[in-house]
Design an enzyme around this catalytic site. Structure first.
Site, PDB file in Angstrom:
ATOM      1  N   ASP A  76      52.881  53.937  33.030  1.00  0.00           N
ATOM      2  CA  ASP A  76      54.242  54.005  32.490  1.00  0.00           C
ATOM      3  C   ASP A  76      54.539  55.422  31.969  1.00  0.00           C
ATOM      4  O   ASP A  76      53.633  56.116  31.495  1.00  0.00           O
ATOM      5  CB  ASP A  76      54.333  52.976  31.351  1.00  0.00           C
ATOM      6  CG  ASP A  76      55.757  52.530  31.066  1.00  0.00           C
ATOM      7  OD1 ASP A  76      56.660  52.889  31.830  1.00  0.00           O
ATOM      8  OD2 ASP A  76      55.945  51.796  30.068  1.00  0.00           O
ATOM      9  N   HIS A  77      55.778  55.837  32.043  1.00  0.00           N
ATOM     10  CA  HIS A  77      56.246  57.128  31.488  1.00  0.00           C
ATOM     11  C   HIS A  77      55.256  58.276  31.628  1.00  0.00           C
ATOM     12  O   HIS A  77      54.686  58.761  30.647  1.00  0.00           O
ATOM     13  CB  HIS A  77      56.668  56.954  30.028  1.00  0.00           C
ATOM     14  CG  HIS A  77      57.852  56.059  29.910  1.00  0.00           C
ATOM     15  ND1 HIS A  77      59.099  56.410  30.383  1.00  0.00           N
ATOM     16  CD2 HIS A  77      57.971  54.792  29.444  1.00  0.00           C
ATOM     17  CE1 HIS A  77      59.934  55.402  30.186  1.00  0.00           C
ATOM     18  NE2 HIS A  77      59.282  54.405  29.637  1.00  0.00           N
TER      19      HIS A  77
ATOM     20  N   HIS B  76      64.083  49.319  31.307  1.00  0.00           N
ATOM     21  CA  HIS B  76      63.197  49.686  30.193  1.00  0.00           C
ATOM     22  C   HIS B  76      63.878  49.270  28.897  1.00  0.00           C
ATOM     23  O   HIS B  76      65.083  49.037  28.858  1.00  0.00           O
ATOM     24  CB  HIS B  76      62.948  51.196  30.193  1.00  0.00           C
ATOM     25  CG  HIS B  76      62.014  51.624  31.285  1.00  0.00           C
ATOM     26  ND1 HIS B  76      60.760  52.131  31.032  1.00  0.00           N
ATOM     27  CD2 HIS B  76      62.139  51.597  32.621  1.00  0.00           C
ATOM     28  CE1 HIS B  76      60.167  52.410  32.178  1.00  0.00           C
ATOM     29  NE2 HIS B  76      60.977  52.098  33.169  1.00  0.00           N
TER      30      HIS B  76
ATOM     31  N   HIS C 291      64.809  52.535  24.291  1.00  0.00           N
ATOM     32  CA  HIS C 291      63.418  52.230  23.934  1.00  0.00           C
ATOM     33  C   HIS C 291      63.316  51.842  22.463  1.00  0.00           C
ATOM     34  O   HIS C 291      64.060  52.350  21.633  1.00  0.00           O
ATOM     35  CB  HIS C 291      62.525  53.443  24.197  1.00  0.00           C
ATOM     36  CG  HIS C 291      62.137  53.570  25.634  1.00  0.00           C
ATOM     37  ND1 HIS C 291      62.371  54.704  26.359  1.00  0.00           N
ATOM     38  CD2 HIS C 291      61.542  52.705  26.482  1.00  0.00           C
ATOM     39  CE1 HIS C 291      61.930  54.529  27.593  1.00  0.00           C
ATOM     40  NE2 HIS C 291      61.422  53.328  27.701  1.00  0.00           N
ATOM     41  N   GLY C 292      62.369  50.964  22.179  1.00  0.00           N
ATOM     42  CA  GLY C 292      62.155  50.545  20.799  1.00  0.00           C
ATOM     43  C   GLY C 292      62.955  49.303  20.481  1.00  0.00           C
ATOM     44  O   GLY C 292      63.660  48.745  21.329  1.00  0.00           O
TER      45      GLY C 292
ATOM     46  N   THR D 141      57.818  46.870  22.372  1.00  0.00           N
ATOM     47  CA  THR D 141      57.891  46.803  20.903  1.00  0.00           C
ATOM     48  C   THR D 141      57.770  45.369  20.380  1.00  0.00           C
ATOM     49  O   THR D 141      57.123  45.140  19.357  1.00  0.00           O
ATOM     50  CB  THR D 141      59.208  47.446  20.402  1.00  0.00           C
ATOM     51  OG1 THR D 141      59.406  48.671  21.100  1.00  0.00           O
ATOM     52  CG2 THR D 141      59.141  47.729  18.915  1.00  0.00           C
TER      53      THR D 141
ATOM     54  N   SER E 140      62.981  45.046  24.698  1.00  0.00           N
ATOM     55  CA  SER E 140      62.799  44.427  23.374  1.00  0.00           C
ATOM     56  C   SER E 140      64.122  44.374  22.631  1.00  0.00           C
ATOM     57  O   SER E 140      64.878  45.346  22.622  1.00  0.00           O
ATOM     58  CB  SER E 140      61.805  45.233  22.530  1.00  0.00           C
ATOM     59  OG  SER E 140      60.517  45.137  23.080  1.00  0.00           O
TER      60      SER E 140
HETATM   61 ZN   LIG Z   1      60.068  52.615  29.158  1.00  0.00          ZN
END
Ligand SMILES: [Zn+2]
Length: 286
Positions: free
Chosen positions: A77-78, A212, A182-183, A237, A215
């Site tokens: 990932d990433h 992506h 993200h997060g 997350t 969460s």
């Molecule tokens: Zn991601």
């Protein structure tokens, strides 16, 4: 993995992608996926790979796949460097996310195209995912959206950019910015996805889309996103939160307990609960 995603495309569901950085989470994901008889993608970002070991994660996933007899796949990932993508290919990963999302468009295209070429020269069948639109970094609790994160409609990925990016780079999968970040947002309202945009990007890009930052999104938004063409959903997350809460429960239960596998049992149970709920949601008929 190509076949698994093609099948998700035909049947209109999405494959779950969960990140790991230690063994308890990996066990929880692998055993839950086995119990549900569903394929699952294990993700490891650069930081997670550094902690657990690039090749060590590959060995754990390979042996779990053999012992459980279930379809587990591994994604780097990433990945921000071409060398990192090549190392993941050499270590036996099934897929890599080349993340040039912070770069200007032309530079992102150039670097992602290089990554596709270099990875395919090591492992021709490895899947390469490209990222278009910056959605923040780090699977953390987010109190306010970081500067530079695409949230306003003008900053989100456009169908035209998506088509051009896929054509110029040759990526197998595309991760767009469609309101996701993200997060896990701690705030009054979760981020909302631009569902019509997802459908337009899918049709323009011509490759399966990856979401992506899964969460904290509502079940309704996730379901609609899958209906619009999302075929892989990343969750990190929410697992980290469940892991921490479980660990706290395990530690509080008995101050004299020192066996890690006993202390970690509630963490495994908590992570398994999130994994099961997300995997069932992504497969729900719609
Ligand atoms: Zn991601």
């Amino acid at each position: 993995l190509t076949d698994v995603i093609a099948r998700a495309e035909r049947e209109g569901h999405a494959v779950a992608h969960f990140n790991v950085s230690e063994l308890a989470t990996l066990k929880a994901i692998a055993e839950t996926a086995r119990r549900l008889s569903l394929p699952v993608i294990i993700g490891a970002s650069e930081g997670e790979r550094q902690f657990l070991g690039l090749r060590q994660i590959a060995a754990l996933v390979r042996t779990l796949r053999e012992d459980l007899g279930s379809p587990l796949y591994l994604n780097a990932d990433h990945t921000h460097s071409i060398e990192g993508a090549e190392s993941a290919a050499a270590a036996g990963y099934d897929a890599v996310v080349f993340d040039g999302s912070k770069l200007p468009f032309a530079e992102n295209v150039r670097r992602t195209r290089d990554a596709v070429e270099r990875v395919r020269s090591v492992v021709p069948e490895m899947l390469v995912e490209g990222e278009l639109g910056f959605i923040g970094s780090g699977s953390t609790l987010v109190r306010e959206v970081a500067p530079g994160v695409a949230q306003r409609p003008d900053d989100l990925t456009t169908p035209e950019q998506a088509a051009e990016f896929v054509r110029a780079t040759g990526v197998d999968l595309l991760a767009p910015a469609v309101g996701n970040l993200h997060g896990l947002m701690i705030g009054p309202a979760p981020p909302r996805l631009d569902i019509p945009r997802i459908a337009r990007i899918r049709s323009a890009a011509g490759v399966p889309l990856v979401l992506h930052g899964g969460s904290g999104l509502s079940d309704a938004d996730l379901g609609a996103a899958i209906q619009a063409g999302i075929r892989v959903v990343h969750i990190n997350t929410e697992l980290r939160v469940a892991w921490r809460r479980g660990l706290e429960t395990g530690l509080a239960a008995d101050a004299d307990e020192v066996a890690p596998y006993k202390i970690l049992a509630p963490a495994i149970a908590g992570v398994s609960g999130v994994v099961e709920s997300r995997m069932r949601l992504f497969r729900r008929p719609r």
